[in-house]
Design an enzyme around this catalytic site. Structure first.
Site, PDB file in Angstrom:
ATOM      1  N   HIS A   1       0.831  -1.217   0.000  1.00 24.53           N
ATOM      2  CA  HIS A   1       0.000   0.000   0.000  1.00 24.53           C
ATOM      3  C   HIS A   1       0.865   1.267   0.000  1.00 24.53           C
ATOM      4  O   HIS A   1       0.442   2.300   0.502  1.00 24.53           O
ATOM      5  CB  HIS A   1      -0.943   0.048   1.207  1.00 24.53           C
ATOM      6  CG  HIS A   1      -1.681  -1.236   1.450  1.00 24.53           C
ATOM      7  ND1 HIS A   1      -2.887  -1.533   0.873  1.00 24.53           N
ATOM      8  CD2 HIS A   1      -1.348  -2.337   2.182  1.00 24.53           C
ATOM      9  CE1 HIS A   1      -3.282  -2.730   1.259  1.00 24.53           C
ATOM     10  NE2 HIS A   1      -2.360  -3.257   2.048  1.00 24.53           N
TER      11      HIS A   1
ATOM     12  N   SER B   1      15.058  22.941 -14.864  1.00 19.59           N
ATOM     13  CA  SER B   1      13.871  23.762 -15.103  1.00 19.59           C
ATOM     14  C   SER B   1      14.322  25.111 -15.638  1.00 19.59           C
ATOM     15  O   SER B   1      15.376  25.623 -15.249  1.00 19.59           O
ATOM     16  CB  SER B   1      13.122  23.951 -13.786  1.00 19.59           C
ATOM     17  OG  SER B   1      12.325  25.115 -13.835  1.00 19.59           O
TER      18      SER B   1
ATOM     19  N   LYS C   1      16.012  22.823  -9.533  1.00 17.96           N
ATOM     20  CA  LYS C   1      15.399  21.582 -10.002  1.00 17.96           C
ATOM     21  C   LYS C   1      16.337  20.663 -10.749  1.00 17.96           C
ATOM     22  O   LYS C   1      17.184  21.089 -11.525  1.00 17.96           O
ATOM     23  CB  LYS C   1      14.232  21.924 -10.935  1.00 17.96           C
ATOM     24  CG  LYS C   1      13.079  22.535 -10.202  1.00 17.96           C
ATOM     25  CD  LYS C   1      12.248  21.478  -9.529  1.00 17.96           C
ATOM     26  CE  LYS C   1      10.897  21.455 -10.189  1.00 17.96           C
ATOM     27  NZ  LYS C   1      10.159  20.286  -9.884  1.00 17.96           N
TER      28      LYS C   1
ATOM     29  N   GLU D   1      10.008   9.695 -16.411  1.00 17.82           N
ATOM     30  CA  GLU D   1       8.616  10.096 -16.672  1.00 17.82           C
ATOM     31  C   GLU D   1       8.217   9.806 -18.112  1.00 17.82           C
ATOM     32  O   GLU D   1       7.111   9.336 -18.397  1.00 17.82           O
ATOM     33  CB  GLU D   1       8.438  11.588 -16.367  1.00 17.82           C
ATOM     34  CG  GLU D   1       8.533  11.895 -14.883  1.00 17.82           C
ATOM     35  CD  GLU D   1       8.589  13.395 -14.596  1.00 17.82           C
ATOM     36  OE1 GLU D   1       8.262  14.205 -15.485  1.00 17.82           O
ATOM     37  OE2 GLU D   1       8.974  13.758 -13.480  1.00 17.82           O
TER      38      GLU D   1
END
Ligand code: ARG
Length: 463
Positions: free
Chosen positions: A157, A278, A284, A291
């Site tokens: 979970h 970024s 960043k 992704e």
């Protein structure tokens, strides 16, 4: 140039040509088209259907076309007016060698020709995919070998559950990608029958030797039903299903890497060469590659569903709908090949923060089950032990500490059964070491499994 002008009195409408043509994408298998044609003429000559001279002229002509395409001397242009790669090769051959070129298509239809080309192409692609999955498995095995004692929390979970090792976690993916590999080899074995000689749908009146053609092209044999041969796209559907499963596995692993790479987890650090920044936020360092691999899953599933849908209402035998199989399959294959290489590179360059992983396991009470087992070993019934450790966990949460950091008096206050040896019993090392059943994370059990994996990979290499 058209292969079928005779019956027509008008030119094809330009929009119709553009809509109908496949040269813009089926040029991808010009090598396979030429290879198939060479085998076909060898067989025709052996059967006395074509003279030896014509055979030699055609083969020389085809080899010349192949050479010129490889060197760039000859280019395939959609402005050429050819509708597909089959017309392009045959037309160019006839331009180059004259009359003999016109005999190439004896006893053949583009329906069995395209079925052959696609199978030859896909067979090569399956071999490449297999190599890429193997490369990934070798990389995973290396991570596993180095991390049989790197403790981390195992989750259910997405909540910390019990301590495992990084080797064990990565080993789960090793299993998944091994099954992917065996799916690819099943598909290759099942599809490896040669459709050439099936004609348009009903075979041909020429005395073709289909066994011979099949053996020249390294197939296990010829297909046995000419209608099925030109209408079967099952193997592409199977391949797209296998590619979807590979994508899904990559996507799950990427999702975990994205989580592990967050500021909150910090289990891994992606290499700079596999991360992006970024344009506005200077701090960043984003996991774009993970992704994107996760995202590309969608188009691979899309190809599977699209081809299944295209095929579902098709009457036997060939229908032009089936031309749609090409772009879908090519895109899915290219996408998954790209994902596999990038993913392997990302794993190989990534670093694992072992200390953060272990601390996370300790602070997540992943040793609570082991604390209960400790009491059970001292004679406390498991249900009571469960309750006692539950109280201890609550106390630790209040204090903001791990079970390992709770003083012995506090343990004793809740149950006098506890002794100094509890710390040893609930250390990450003990918790993991004691899990020695086959398939469990205990380093000894894990090392045995790793040895089996290595052996299996080596044996597959020798096959
Ligand atoms: N481009 C076609 C395909 O991909 C080749 C077969 C054409 N056959 C035909 N009868 N028009 O399916």
């Amino acid at each position: 140039m058209k292969l079928w002008g005779g019956r027509f009195t008008k030119e094809t409408n330009q929009l119709v040509h553009n809509f109908n043509e496949s040269l813009s994408f089926d040029q991808k298998f010009y090598r396979q088209d030429i290879r198939g044609s060479i085998a076909h003429v060898k067989m025709l000559a052996k059967q006395g259907i074509l003279s030896e001279k014509d055979r030699d002229d055609i083969i020389r002509g085809l080899e010349g076309i192949l050479e010129d395409l490889e060197s760039g001397k000859l280019t395939i242009s959609t402005d050429s007016g050819y509708e597909d790669i089959h017309s392009f090769v045959e037309g160019t051959l006839t331009e180059r060698i004259g009359e003999a070129g016109k005999r190439l298509h004896t006893g053949r239809s583009r329906n069995d020709q395209v079925a052959l080309d696609m199978k030859l192409y896909i067979r090569d692609e399956i071999d490449e995919l297999d190599g890429l999955v193997e490369g990934l498995l070798l990389e995973l095995l290396e991570v596993m070998e180095k991390n049989t004692e790197t403790y981390m929390p195992g989750f259910t979970h997405l909540q910390k559950a019990q301590p495992i090792t990084l080797a064990h976690h990565v080993g789960a993916y090793f299993e998944m990608f091994s099954r992917d590999r065996s799916r690819l080899s099943d598909i290759r074995r099942r599809m490896n029958y040669c459709p050439l000689g099936s004609g348009a749908l009903a075979g041909t009146t020429y005395p073709l030797d289909r066994e011979y053609t099949a053996s020249l092209l390294d197939f296990a044999g010829p297909t046995l039903n000419s209608m099925d041969s030109v209408a079967d796209r099952d193997y592409l559907i199977e391949l797209l299903a296998a590619l979807s499963t590979i994508s899904m596995h990559l996507s799950r692993f990427c999702e975990e890497i994205i989580i592990w790479n967050t500021n909150e987890y910090r289990f891994v650090e992606l290499d700079d060469s596999y991360s992006t920044g970024s344009s506005i936020m200077p701090q960043k360092k984003n996991p774009d590659i993970a992704e994107l691999i996760r995202g590309k899953c969608g188009r691979v599933y899309g190809a599977l569903v699209a081809l299944l849908t295209t095929m579902k209402g098709l009457p036997l035998a060939y229908n032009k709908d089936m031309q749609e199989d090409k772009e879908l399959t090519f895109d899915a294959v290219d996408t998954v090949k790209g994902c596999l290489s990038l993913f392997t590179g990302m794993i190989a360059s990534m670093s694992f923060r072992k200390d953060v992983m272990e601390a996370s396991a300790r602070h997540g009470f992943t040793n609570a089950t082991d604390a209960a087992d400790y009491l059970v070993n001292k004679g406390v019934p498991f249900r009571d032990a469960h309750g006692i450790v539950g109280q201890l966990v609550l106390l630790c949460i209040e204090k903001g500490i791990a079970l390992d950091d709770l003083p012995l008096e506090e343990y004793r206050r809740i149950s006098p059964v506890f002794d100094q040896d509890v710390y040893e019993a609930i250390s990450m090392k003990t918790c993991v070491d004691k899990r020695q059943t086959l398939g469990a994370p205990g380093p000894e059990a894990m090392k045995k499994v790793i040895a089996v994996y290595r052996e299996r990979l080596m044996a597959q290499r020798e096959d």
